[in-house]
Every structure is written in structure tokens, then in C-alpha cells.
Design a protein around this motif. Sequence first.
Motif, PDB file in Angstrom:
ATOM      1  N   PHE A 150       6.497  35.224 -24.603  1.00  0.00           N
ATOM      2  CA  PHE A 150       7.509  35.526 -25.213  1.00  0.00           C
ATOM      3  C   PHE A 150       7.383  37.222 -24.621  1.00  0.00           C
ATOM      4  CE2 PHE A 150       9.279  31.572 -27.968  1.00  0.00           C
ATOM      5  CZ  PHE A 150       9.599  31.657 -27.119  1.00  0.00           C
ATOM      6  N   MET A 167      16.161  26.194 -20.768  1.00  0.00           N
ATOM      7  CA  MET A 167      16.946  25.557 -22.193  1.00  0.00           C
ATOM      8  C   MET A 167      18.479  25.012 -22.121  1.00  0.00           C
ATOM      9  SD  MET A 167      13.558  25.892 -24.241  1.00  0.00           S
ATOM     10  CE  MET A 167      15.534  25.943 -25.430  1.00  0.00           C
ATOM     11  N   THR A 171      21.430  22.398 -23.664  1.00  0.00           N
ATOM     12  CA  THR A 171      22.191  22.487 -25.024  1.00  0.00           C
ATOM     13  C   THR A 171      23.678  21.583 -25.044  1.00  0.00           C
ATOM     14  OG1 THR A 171      21.682  24.302 -24.670  1.00  0.00           O
ATOM     15  CG2 THR A 171      23.471  24.281 -25.598  1.00  0.00           C
ATOM     16  N   MET A 174      23.064  18.248 -26.292  1.00  0.00           N
ATOM     17  CA  MET A 174      22.627  18.537 -27.563  1.00  0.00           C
ATOM     18  C   MET A 174      23.385  18.884 -29.025  1.00  0.00           C
ATOM     19  SD  MET A 174      19.518  20.607 -29.117  1.00  0.00           S
ATOM     20  CE  MET A 174      20.655  22.438 -28.721  1.00  0.00           C
ATOM     21  N   ASP A 194      22.545  32.276 -35.871  1.00  0.00           N
ATOM     22  CA  ASP A 194      22.093  31.819 -35.128  1.00  0.00           C
ATOM     23  C   ASP A 194      20.447  32.427 -34.305  1.00  0.00           C
ATOM     24  OD1 ASP A 194      20.806  29.607 -32.948  1.00  0.00           O
ATOM     25  OD2 ASP A 194      22.530  29.955 -31.736  1.00  0.00           O
ATOM     26  N   GLY A 198      18.940  33.144 -28.028  1.00  0.00           N
ATOM     27  CA  GLY A 198      19.173  32.608 -27.092  1.00  0.00           C
ATOM     28  C   GLY A 198      20.511  33.369 -26.129  1.00  0.00           C
ATOM     29  N   VAL A 202      24.325  27.614 -27.032  1.00  0.00           N
ATOM     30  CA  VAL A 202      24.126  27.244 -28.103  1.00  0.00           C
ATOM     31  C   VAL A 202      25.264  28.106 -29.344  1.00  0.00           C
ATOM     32  CG1 VAL A 202      23.625  26.464 -30.537  1.00  0.00           C
ATOM     33  CG2 VAL A 202      22.495  26.110 -28.401  1.00  0.00           C
ATOM     34  N   ASP A 219      18.715  37.512 -31.583  1.00  0.00           N
ATOM     35  CA  ASP A 219      17.362  37.482 -30.680  1.00  0.00           C
ATOM     36  C   ASP A 219      16.874  38.762 -30.847  1.00  0.00           C
ATOM     37  OD1 ASP A 219      15.726  36.318 -28.142  1.00  0.00           O
ATOM     38  OD2 ASP A 219      16.490  34.555 -28.617  1.00  0.00           O
ATOM     39  N   GLY A 238      17.253  41.366 -32.534  1.00  0.00           N
ATOM     40  CA  GLY A 238      16.506  41.904 -33.561  1.00  0.00           C
ATOM     41  C   GLY A 238      14.931  41.187 -33.300  1.00  0.00           C
ATOM     42  N   ASP A 239      14.013  41.244 -34.275  1.00  0.00           N
ATOM     43  CA  ASP A 239      12.825  40.029 -34.211  1.00  0.00           C
ATOM     44  C   ASP A 239      12.953  39.584 -35.507  1.00  0.00           C
ATOM     45  OD1 ASP A 239      10.596  39.799 -35.141  1.00  0.00           O
ATOM     46  OD2 ASP A 239       9.389  41.521 -34.143  1.00  0.00           O
ATOM     47  N   PHE A 241      10.459  37.913 -37.400  1.00  0.00           N
ATOM     48  CA  PHE A 241       9.331  37.483 -38.298  1.00  0.00           C
ATOM     49  C   PHE A 241      10.140  39.247 -39.051  1.00  0.00           C
ATOM     50  CE2 PHE A 241       7.900  35.424 -34.316  1.00  0.00           C
ATOM     51  CZ  PHE A 241       7.594  34.675 -34.984  1.00  0.00           C
ATOM     52  N   ARG A 254      16.073  24.219 -31.571  1.00  0.00           N
ATOM     53  CA  ARG A 254      14.556  24.342 -30.688  1.00  0.00           C
ATOM     54  C   ARG A 254      13.594  26.090 -30.925  1.00  0.00           C
ATOM     55  NH1 ARG A 254      17.652  22.424 -25.491  1.00  0.00           N
ATOM     56  NH2 ARG A 254      18.705  24.325 -25.925  1.00  0.00           N
ATOM     57  N   VAL A 255      13.428  26.351 -32.292  1.00  0.00           N
ATOM     58  CA  VAL A 255      12.876  27.708 -32.279  1.00  0.00           C
ATOM     59  C   VAL A 255      11.544  27.488 -32.811  1.00  0.00           C
ATOM     60  CG1 VAL A 255      13.049  29.325 -34.013  1.00  0.00           C
ATOM     61  CG2 VAL A 255      14.819  29.115 -32.454  1.00  0.00           C
ATOM     62  N   ASP A 258       8.285  25.759 -31.156  1.00  0.00           N
ATOM     63  CA  ASP A 258       7.454  27.211 -30.298  1.00  0.00           C
ATOM     64  C   ASP A 258       6.681  27.621 -31.436  1.00  0.00           C
ATOM     65  OD1 ASP A 258       9.793  27.346 -28.544  1.00  0.00           O
ATOM     66  OD2 ASP A 258      10.685  29.639 -29.419  1.00  0.00           O
ATOM     67  N   TRP A 259       6.344  27.597 -32.707  1.00  0.00           N
ATOM     68  CA  TRP A 259       5.746  28.391 -33.612  1.00  0.00           C
ATOM     69  C   TRP A 259       4.408  28.102 -34.059  1.00  0.00           C
ATOM     70  CZ3 TRP A 259       5.545  33.321 -31.801  1.00  0.00           C
ATOM     71  CH2 TRP A 259       6.079  33.866 -31.303  1.00  0.00           C
TER      72      TRP A 259
HETATM   73  C1  LIG Z   1      13.000  27.966 -27.137  1.00  0.00           C
HETATM   74  S1  LIG Z   1      14.694  29.280 -27.018  1.00  0.00           S
HETATM   75  C2  LIG Z   1      16.154  28.298 -28.445  1.00  0.00           C
HETATM   76  C3  LIG Z   1      16.763  29.206 -27.832  1.00  0.00           C
HETATM   77  C4  LIG Z   1      18.266  28.642 -28.325  1.00  0.00           C
HETATM   78  N1  LIG Z   1      17.771  27.935 -29.913  1.00  0.00           N
HETATM   79  C5  LIG Z   1      18.277  27.070 -27.922  1.00  0.00           C
HETATM   80  O1  LIG Z   1      18.476  25.186 -28.476  1.00  0.00           O
HETATM   81  O2  LIG Z   1      18.832  26.949 -26.291  1.00  0.00           O
HETATM   82  C6  LIG Z   1      13.508  30.603 -28.570  1.00  0.00           C
HETATM   83  C7  LIG Z   1      13.726  31.508 -28.529  1.00  0.00           C
HETATM   84  O3  LIG Z   1      13.312  32.693 -29.875  1.00  0.00           O
HETATM   85  C8  LIG Z   1      13.812  33.888 -29.441  1.00  0.00           C
HETATM   86  N2  LIG Z   1      12.350  34.554 -29.100  1.00  0.00           N
HETATM   87  C9  LIG Z   1      11.248  34.623 -29.497  1.00  0.00           C
HETATM   88  N3  LIG Z   1      10.412  35.487 -30.116  1.00  0.00           N
HETATM   89  C10 LIG Z   1      11.754  36.230 -31.230  1.00  0.00           C
HETATM   90  C11 LIG Z   1      11.365  37.350 -32.454  1.00  0.00           C
HETATM   91  N4  LIG Z   1      10.467  37.741 -32.638  1.00  0.00           N
HETATM   92  N5  LIG Z   1      13.084  37.339 -32.933  1.00  0.00           N
HETATM   93  C12 LIG Z   1      14.500  36.892 -32.314  1.00  0.00           C
HETATM   94  N6  LIG Z   1      13.900  35.486 -32.074  1.00  0.00           N
HETATM   95  C13 LIG Z   1      12.740  35.638 -30.487  1.00  0.00           C
HETATM   96  C14 LIG Z   1      13.672  34.096 -27.616  1.00  0.00           C
HETATM   97  O4  LIG Z   1      13.552  35.051 -26.682  1.00  0.00           O
HETATM   98  C15 LIG Z   1      14.133  32.768 -26.966  1.00  0.00           C
HETATM   99  O5  LIG Z   1      15.625  32.735 -26.675  1.00  0.00           O
END
Ligand SMILES: C[S@@+](CC[C@H](N)C(=O)[O-])C[C@H]1O[C@@H](n2cnc3c(N)ncnc32)[C@H](O)[C@@H]1O
Length: 350
Positions: A150, A167, A171, A174, A194, A198, A202, A219, A238-239, A241, A254-255, A258-259
Motif C-alpha cells: 500500500f 478491484m 464490485t 458482488m 465504507d 477505495g 462499492v 480511505d 484517513g488511516d 489504524f 474485501r479489506v 489484506d491483513w
Molecule cells: C482490497 S482494497 C478494497 C477496496 C474496496 N473496499 C472494495 O471492496 O473494492 C483495500 C483498500 O484498503 C485501503 N487501505 C489500505 N490501508 C489503509 C489505511 N491504513 N487506512 C484506510 N484505508 C486503507 C486501500 O487503499 C484499498 O483501497
Amino acid sequence: MEALHAEEDLQSQALIWNHMLAIVDTMVLKCALKLRLFDAIHSHTSTNHQISLAELATSLTIPPTRISTLHRILRYLAHMRLLNITDEETYTLTIAASVYLREGSEKSHAPVVRYLIEEDMLAAMHGLDSYLVEEGMALPIERVRGEKFFEWAGRDEGLSKRFDDAMSCSTRSMIQAVVRGRGMVFSGVKVVVDVGGGTGNVGRAVVEAFPAVKCIVYDLPHVVKEGKEGEGVVFQAGDMFVSVPPADAFLLSRVLHDWSDEKALEILMRCREAIVGEEGKLIIVDTMIAENDSKDMQHIKLAYDILMMTYVGGKERTEKQWRSLLLQAGFSRCAFTRIMALQHVIEARP
Ligand SMILES: C[S@@+](CC[C@H](N)C(=O)[O-])C[C@H]1O[C@@H](n2cnc3c(N)ncnc32)[C@H](O)[C@@H]1O
């Protein structure tokens, strides 16, 4: 006995050859997409989207010396069940190719293929073995790029766009599946955040399906600056976390896959802290490895699990793993719904 042994041995050979040659499918697909072969067949409307080898060769500007090569590629694509070959030796698209592989189709998954075979993505896959044995080694993609995925996307507008395109292919399907399979999930919701939304694909689809719902797409700054505000949809940078804006509902689409568990728990806790009202809830649309998955579905989810591990350090989870994570984050009531998509809908309340 010997015949049985020989038969088993041949089956073993076939099994490993099929695994070893799986890359041929991907590369032939890439070749066909690059040439826009599926679109060329579809646009041949004069004979009801049926095209002969010679006509296709002309349309794709294939030199005469390469027509037999094209013929072999077409034979392989037919074997992959992407083309039909008629008795008159003409070619048509199968439904799967027509809907999901034409660039002109609104559900085209061509951007996913392009993204998966990018040089750095493939290089990361080559690093899996080292990652397995070298304790403390950064993720395979980080070893290739020298930065987290990222972070790379934050610096490289091209990658950010290619990722968003990949992605957004799925959408619409889904969200349609969410509406059909668990349409009640947004009823009564006033504002949904949300999280990791992104560029809002969505969020927009949710508001379109449920006009009473307002959506805040949350995002990273470089992502939301590309988002287009519309009726009922606003963006906030924003972040996740650090904090998320307060609301009565949170969507994590779909977030979380990723983690790692540790990072996913942080995101869930930020959402838990920000939930407003008695009826507040979390809506997760994400992969769940289920015991009753079909063989095909299981293959996709397990392959995705390896990709998540390689690119972002994420993982695909079973119901038990989802429950445990949600419970640790303070969500004690969860309901899981299978929908007609790769994802499940998980509703969680404190
Ligand atoms: C796999 S995409 C999913 C996008 C959307 N939710 C979808 O289903 O199409 C993961 C999203 O998490 C965002 N992301 C990553 N780190 C982030 C953070 N620290 N704070 C906010 N968003 C973050 C990415 O920029 C990306 O848009």
C-alpha cells in the motif's frame, strides 16, 4: 496388479503435469487479452458473433505466416472452455468469455489478469520459498519493491489505478449478490462508513441499491482524491489504524483479508470504538473458507490465500477464525450468510 500400478502412476504423472502447466492457461489468457481476441470475436456481428480463422486473422492483423499459430491458440482457448468451435470451424465466445473477458463488458476481469502477471507480482511469487525459510524476512513483495504494497500504491499512481481497476471489475456482481442474498443487511442504516472503500465503487453501488443510506467512503489520501462524490456518497481521507469516523454502521468490503490477525484486530477495534447507537453494526463482505464450498470455489479461495500472503501479508479465514477475531474485537453476535459471490456477508454487533 502391474496394470493397476501403471494406471496409478500415469494418473500421478497427469496430476503433476496439470499443476506444472497451469501457467500456460494464464499466459494464453494474457496473450488473448493483449490481442483483444475476445472483443474481436464479439464484434463480428455479421454472422451472429461467429468468426472463421481467416476472418479473425484479418481482424487481429495476424500475418499469413502466423495463422497456424493463431489456430493453435484458439484450440487451446476452446480447451479452456472460453471458445466454442462450431462444425463449420468457426469460433464463438462461451458465456464466461463474453461476460468476463471482453474489454467492452462492464464485468470484464481483464484488469485482474494484467495485474496478476505484472513483473513485480510474479517476482514476488518467486520469493515464496525464501519467505518460508528465512525468519524475519519481509514479505515477498517488500523484498522485490523495498516497500509495503500500500506504500507502493501510494507513491505510484499507475499501480494505484491498476489495482483499483482490478478491484472494481467484480464490485457490481458482488454488490448485486449482497442485495439478493442478504438485502436486509442495510435496512435501517442511516450512515455507513465504507472503511478502506477505495475510490467509492462499492459505496456508490450500495447507495444505488439502498437510496435511504448515506455513505462515507474512508480511505488513504491518495485514494480518496481519485473518488467522485455523488448523490449520498462523500469521501473522507484517513488511516483506519488510527481512527474511523463515527456512524451507525461500518462496511469492510474485501479489506480484512489484506491483513494479518494482529492488524485486522486493530481495524475491527477502531470500528467497534466508533459505533454509535444500540443498533450499530459492522458489515463485512469478505472471503470465508467454508466446509461446503465447491471444489472450484475452494481452489479459488486457497489460491487467493497464497496471493494475500505474498502481496500484503493477509489471509483468508474460516468461520471459526472470523468468529474468534470478531469476539476479540468486542463483537459477540455474528451471522454469516453465503451469497452468490466469492465473498460471504458477515454481520457483527457488539
Ligand atoms: C482490497 S482494497 C478494497 C477496496 C474496496 N473496499 C472494495 O471492496 O473494492 C483495500 C483498500 O484498503 C485501503 N487501505 C489500505 N490501508 C489503509 C489505511 N491504513 N487506512 C484506510 N484505508 C486503507 C486501500 O487503499 C484499498 O483501497
